[in-house]
Design an enzyme around this catalytic site. Structure first.
Site, PDB file in Angstrom:
ATOM      1  N   ARG A 180       0.814  -1.219   0.000  1.00 29.15           N
ATOM      2  CA  ARG A 180       0.000   0.000   0.000  1.00 29.15           C
ATOM      3  C   ARG A 180       0.848   1.270   0.000  1.00 29.15           C
ATOM      4  NH1 ARG A 180      -2.483  -3.486  -1.430  1.00 29.15           N
ATOM      5  NH2 ARG A 180      -4.470  -4.330  -0.680  1.00 29.15           N
ATOM      6  N   GLU A 229      -5.013   3.544   6.247  1.00 30.99           N
ATOM      7  CA  GLU A 229      -4.894   3.375   4.797  1.00 30.99           C
ATOM      8  C   GLU A 229      -5.527   4.558   4.085  1.00 30.99           C
ATOM      9  OE1 GLU A 229      -6.377   0.214   1.398  1.00 30.99           O
ATOM     10  OE2 GLU A 229      -5.481  -0.563   3.238  1.00 30.99           O
ATOM     11  N   SER A 266     -11.228   0.541   2.664  1.00 30.30           N
ATOM     12  CA  SER A 266     -10.561   0.087   3.886  1.00 30.30           C
ATOM     13  C   SER A 266      -9.966   1.270   4.636  1.00 30.30           C
ATOM     14  CB  SER A 266      -9.462  -0.911   3.546  1.00 30.30           C
ATOM     15  OG  SER A 266     -10.007  -2.085   2.971  1.00 30.30           O
TER      16      SER A 266
END
Length: 321
Positions: free
Chosen positions: A184, A303, A233
């Site tokens: 990520r 995130e 998320s």
């Protein structure tokens, strides 16, 4: 006096702004462009007509003015006080075009394109490996910046190279290695504006690709609150674990702060139940981080990308053990 003053920043850019061909506005409210439907104004809001127009804009923008690239804002939380500097959105056609070369098999695509559109182009060309994008509701620029992934596949597996405009208005090309992909995250310089990318997949039967895309869509519909004002998320999965399990085990499924709630359907998704502010959402996230740590010792990392100014001095304190 407001901390956001787009007219003053525009004046500093000088008469050269008259040559710009895109859409340029001052003090533009941003909440209507975000999935959460929250957020304050941007000092400057620019939608370039093409890459050359973007290069001109970057050469005119003062060096001390922050730059924020906003795609579909499906993974962003813009604070209520807004954003200093310039917000750039690559929504014009040159940034949304894509072309497949079946023989390669590669796809060249603009970074303003939605992830779902890239999956559709790959399907039409019979190029496998892009089905996971069918379930990511963002744009390719964001996918490149955060190495977006789903269903066991990550962006890093498909990228060959990326073209970007730097702070000086120069067009540069980054190799896959230059992007420095990790979970990520990309190590590419924060001030680079990705404008297009070359992706590579593999030959695959159309029916096989369709089946994979259908499975992705079914999973989203059954497990995620896709009809809510959410941003995907909220937290990254901790090493060897799942963020949603950490939240659930701490008893925080459905937990609410003001108009912000951890989704009862998927408790790693924050949702705006209707009247949440960005302050509500960020407070919710930090409260969850604190309580999860107290319960299990796991420190969840955001995130969702939080950015901008707090309003009326109402800062949200970041939880640190």
């Amino acid at each position: 006096m407001s901390a956001i003053d787009g007219d003053a920043l525009l004046a500093r850019m000088g008469p050269g702004v008259e040559a710009l061909r895109g859409k340029l506005r001052t003090n533009q409210t941003l909440k209507d462009f975000t999935w959460f439907r929250v957020g304050g104004p941007a000092e400057l809001y620019f939608v370039p007509a093409d890459v050359e127009d973007l290069q001109t804009f970057m050469r005119l923008l003062p060096d001390d003015a922050p730059v924020h690239v906003m795609g579909l804002a499906s993974n962003s939380l813009i604070r209520d006080g807004g954003l200093k500097g310039a917000v750039i959105r690559l929504t014009m056609r040159p940034f949304n075009d894509g072309k497949a070369d079946v023989d390669s098999p590669r796809i060249r695509a603009g970074t303003g394109m939605s992830d779902r559109k890239l999956a559709a182009i790959a399907l039409e060309a019979g190029i496998g490996g892009f089905h996971f994008y069918h379930g990511i509701p963002g744009s390719l620029g964001g996918a490149l910046r955060m190495n977006a992934g789903a269903n066991g596949v990550e962006t890093t597996e498909r990228v060959v190279s990326v073209d970007a405009v730097n702070r000086q208005g120069e067009l540069v090309t980054l190799s896959h290695d230059d992007m420095g992909f990790t979970y990520r995250h990309s190590e590419a310089a924060d001030d680079l504006i990705f404008v297009s990318a070359l992706f590579e997949g593999y030959p695959a039967p159309r029916e096989e690709i369709e089946a994979a895309m259908d499975a992705v869509q079914k999973h989203r519909e059954e497990n995620q609150p896709i009809k809510e004002r959410t941003s995907g998320s909220t937290f990254k999965n901790p090493p060897g674990g799942s963020a949603w399990k950490c939240v659930d085990e701490a008893g925080l499924r459905g937990f609410q702060v003001g108009g912000a709630q951890m989704s009862p359907m998927h408790c790693n998704f924050m949702i705006n139940t209707g009247d949440a502010t960005a302050h509500d959402l960020e407070t919710l996230g930090e409260t969850v981080r604190k309580r999860v740590y107290e319960h299990s010792g796991t420190l969840l990392q955001w995130e969702v990308k939080r950015m901008g100014l707090f309003t009326n001095g109402q800062a949200v304190e970041t939880f640190r053990p």
